[in-house]
Scaffold this active site. Structure first.
Site, PDB file in Angstrom:
ATOM      1  N   ASP A   1      -0.100  -9.616  -4.301  1.00 49.05           N
ATOM      2  CA  ASP A   1       1.135  -8.855  -4.551  1.00 49.05           C
ATOM      3  C   ASP A   1       0.765  -7.511  -5.191  1.00 49.05           C
ATOM      4  O   ASP A   1       1.456  -7.032  -6.091  1.00 49.05           O
ATOM      5  CB  ASP A   1       2.103  -9.654  -5.435  1.00 49.05           C
ATOM      6  CG  ASP A   1       3.494  -9.036  -5.460  1.00 49.05           C
ATOM      7  OD1 ASP A   1       3.757  -8.116  -4.674  1.00 49.05           O
ATOM      8  OD2 ASP A   1       4.308  -9.483  -6.281  1.00 49.05           O
TER       9      ASP A   1
ATOM     10  N   HIS B   1       2.160   1.014  -9.443  1.00 54.30           N
ATOM     11  CA  HIS B   1       3.094   2.047  -9.892  1.00 54.30           C
ATOM     12  C   HIS B   1       2.309   2.939 -10.838  1.00 54.30           C
ATOM     13  O   HIS B   1       1.349   2.491 -11.479  1.00 54.30           O
ATOM     14  CB  HIS B   1       4.269   1.422 -10.641  1.00 54.30           C
ATOM     15  CG  HIS B   1       5.098   0.487  -9.811  1.00 54.30           C
ATOM     16  ND1 HIS B   1       5.975   0.926  -8.842  1.00 54.30           N
ATOM     17  CD2 HIS B   1       5.180  -0.873  -9.790  1.00 54.30           C
ATOM     18  CE1 HIS B   1       6.570  -0.123  -8.274  1.00 54.30           C
ATOM     19  NE2 HIS B   1       6.092  -1.224  -8.822  1.00 54.30           N
TER      20      HIS B   1
ATOM     21  N   PHE C   1       0.822  -1.218   0.000  1.00 54.37           N
ATOM     22  CA  PHE C   1       0.000   0.000   0.000  1.00 54.37           C
ATOM     23  C   PHE C   1       0.860   1.273   0.000  1.00 54.37           C
ATOM     24  O   PHE C   1       0.332   2.377   0.045  1.00 54.37           O
ATOM     25  CB  PHE C   1      -1.012  -0.017   1.143  1.00 54.37           C
ATOM     26  CG  PHE C   1      -2.261  -0.829   0.830  1.00 54.37           C
ATOM     27  CD1 PHE C   1      -2.454  -1.397  -0.417  1.00 54.37           C
ATOM     28  CD2 PHE C   1      -3.259  -0.996   1.792  1.00 54.37           C
ATOM     29  CE1 PHE C   1      -3.607  -2.132  -0.705  1.00 54.37           C
ATOM     30  CE2 PHE C   1      -4.419  -1.727   1.514  1.00 54.37           C
ATOM     31  CZ  PHE C   1      -4.584  -2.294   0.267  1.00 54.37           C
TER      32      PHE C   1
END
Ligand SMILES: NC(=O)N[C@@H](CC(=O)O)C(=O)O
Length: 429
Positions: free
Chosen positions: A298, A302, A56
């Site tokens: 996972d 980005h 996070f």
């Protein structure tokens, strides 16, 4: 409150009474005067999912994600508990680093755990005084954050965790087996024009199996409980099982393969990387038949700007917390997976492996973390509709079944349209 006429994963149609944030009773329940009623209309009721592997990003990388945006994305995807990874800034490798993250995590709208991490300058003394969800992900090779460690430090860290009774989650890739020659030469243009197949050729499948074998060996020597994060190869899964470890798989290693690299470019660059279609199918088979214990995302957001660089400059990682359960339910609707398997891999098994007896099940005494799904209401996944700050998904155009509503300890955190006032708590405190 009484939830009426809910279909459970095992096919039973039941009522569920919720009191003080917990499940009070499950079955054919007599109405109580004045009680609030939620009609489930025979739709599917699952325990809130527990995603034991999210990034996070806060503190340090708030431009990618925050606890507020990440947790909302999770809630809108039927996830009510997450475990956050240590590669933030500061890293959660010291007591102070842990406290800095705990401070920010208070903004989460769902429950959470915070992992401790390992680097050469970590401070185990202070770190182990904190309520760690797990030690990990312990990076056996560099990934985002460059937290790869050597064999001796891994063994020392596992020993420490074993003594403390804290599970160790391992990012299992052995950098010594990477094929550097695969990323020399022409790697295509930036972003979607990059040749991310080269990334898969570079971080070879063999590097995973070798690292899993080492991790389970160290687990045996130190007595630490080893859980292999994001296994991407059938060889890795089999090595984990043979060595007595548990393991997880990500949605991207179940639903994407090297066949998608051309279209995804750098948006398909992650660690471990996408594998061949044959390996993807072998992973799905192991998920369906019970050899894989957990699905975890996972979730590694980005920005587009970051991803739109060359293959070597773009960071590794893809978002996934909001699309995990929807994709798995889509597969269940298609007959590829039973609903009970979906429930087990996203809720019951992670609760058992990470010792959360109050989570992951619909039975009296458990937290009322409940999510309703209409299996007739599958829809197209679109990055624009999702709630992660990063604004894109590698699953654009796939089909998923999203929650009608998501409840955290008896409070609606997502009603299918808007977020409520629910506030998350640390599951270890
Ligand atoms: N999986 C990734 O490719 N990236 C993760 C780090 C990690 O878990 O390796 C990230 O934090 O971006």
């Amino acid at each position: 409150m009484r939830i009426e006429n809910a279909t459970l994963a095992d096919g039973r149609v039941v009522d569920v009474r919720v009191e003080d944030g917990a499940i009070d009773a499950v079955g054919d329940l007599d109405p109580v005067d004045g009680e609030e009623v939620l009609d489930a209309d025979e739709n599917l009721l699952l325990p809130g999912a527990i995603d034991v592997h999210v990034h996070f990003r806060e503190p340090g990388f708030e431009h990618k994600e925050t606890w507020e945006t990440g947790s909302r994305s999770a809630a809108a995807g039927g996830v009510t508990t997450v475990a956050d990874q240590p590669n933030t800034d500061p890293t959660t490798t010291t007591g102070d680093g842990f406290d800095a993250k705990a401070d920010r995590a208070a903004n989460s709208c769902i429950d959470y755990g915070i992992n401790g991490g390992v680097t050469p300058d970590w401070d185990p003394e202070n770190l182990f005084e904190r309520p760690l969800f797990a030690l990990g992900e312990v990076f056996l090779a560099d990934s985002t954050g460059d937290m790869g460690i050597d064999a001796d430090l891994f063994a020392a860290a596992a020993e420490r965790a074993g003594e403390a009774g804290v599970p160790v989650t391992v990012h299992a890739e052995d950098a010594e087996l990477f094929d550097e020659s695969a990323i020399e030469g022409d790697l295509g243009g930036p972003g979607r024009d990059a040749d991310s197949n080269a990334w898969s050729a570079y971080r070879r499948a063999e590097a995973e199996e070798a690292a899993v074998e080492r991790a389970v060996r160290v687990g045996g020597e130190t007595g630490a409980q080893i859980h292999i994060a994001h296994t991407s190869t059938p060889e890795g899964v089999d090595a984990a099982r043979d060595g007595g470890a548990t393991c997880e798989v990500t949605p991207h290693h179940l639903f994407l393969s090297r066949d998608d690299c051309d279209e995804l470019g750098t948006y398909g660059r992650m660690n471990p990387p996408l594998r061949s279609e044959a390996r993807r199918e072998a992973m799905f088979e192991r998920l369906a038949d019970g050899r894989i214990d957990v699905v975890a995302t996972d979730h590694a957001p980005h920005t587009r700007e970051e991803k739109d660089q060359s293959l070597l400059d773009a960071p590794s990682g893809v978002p996934g917390v909001e699309t995990m359960v929807p994709l798995l339910l889509g597969a269940a609707v298609d007959g590829d997976l039973s609903l009970e398997r979906v429930r087990d891999v996203v809720a019951t098994n992670p609760a058992d492996i990470f010792d959360l007896p109050q989570k992951g099940r619909i039975e009296a005494g458990a937290d009322a973390d409940l999510v309703l799904y209409d299996l007739d209401d599958a829809r197209e996944i679109r990055g624009d509709d999702l709630h992660s700050k990063c604004g894109w998904t590698p699953f654009e155009g796939f089909t998923g079944v999203f929650p009608e509503w998501t409840m955290l300890r008896g409070e609606l955190v997502w009603d299918g349209d808007e977020f409520g006032d629910a506030s998350g708590e640390n599951v270890r405190v």
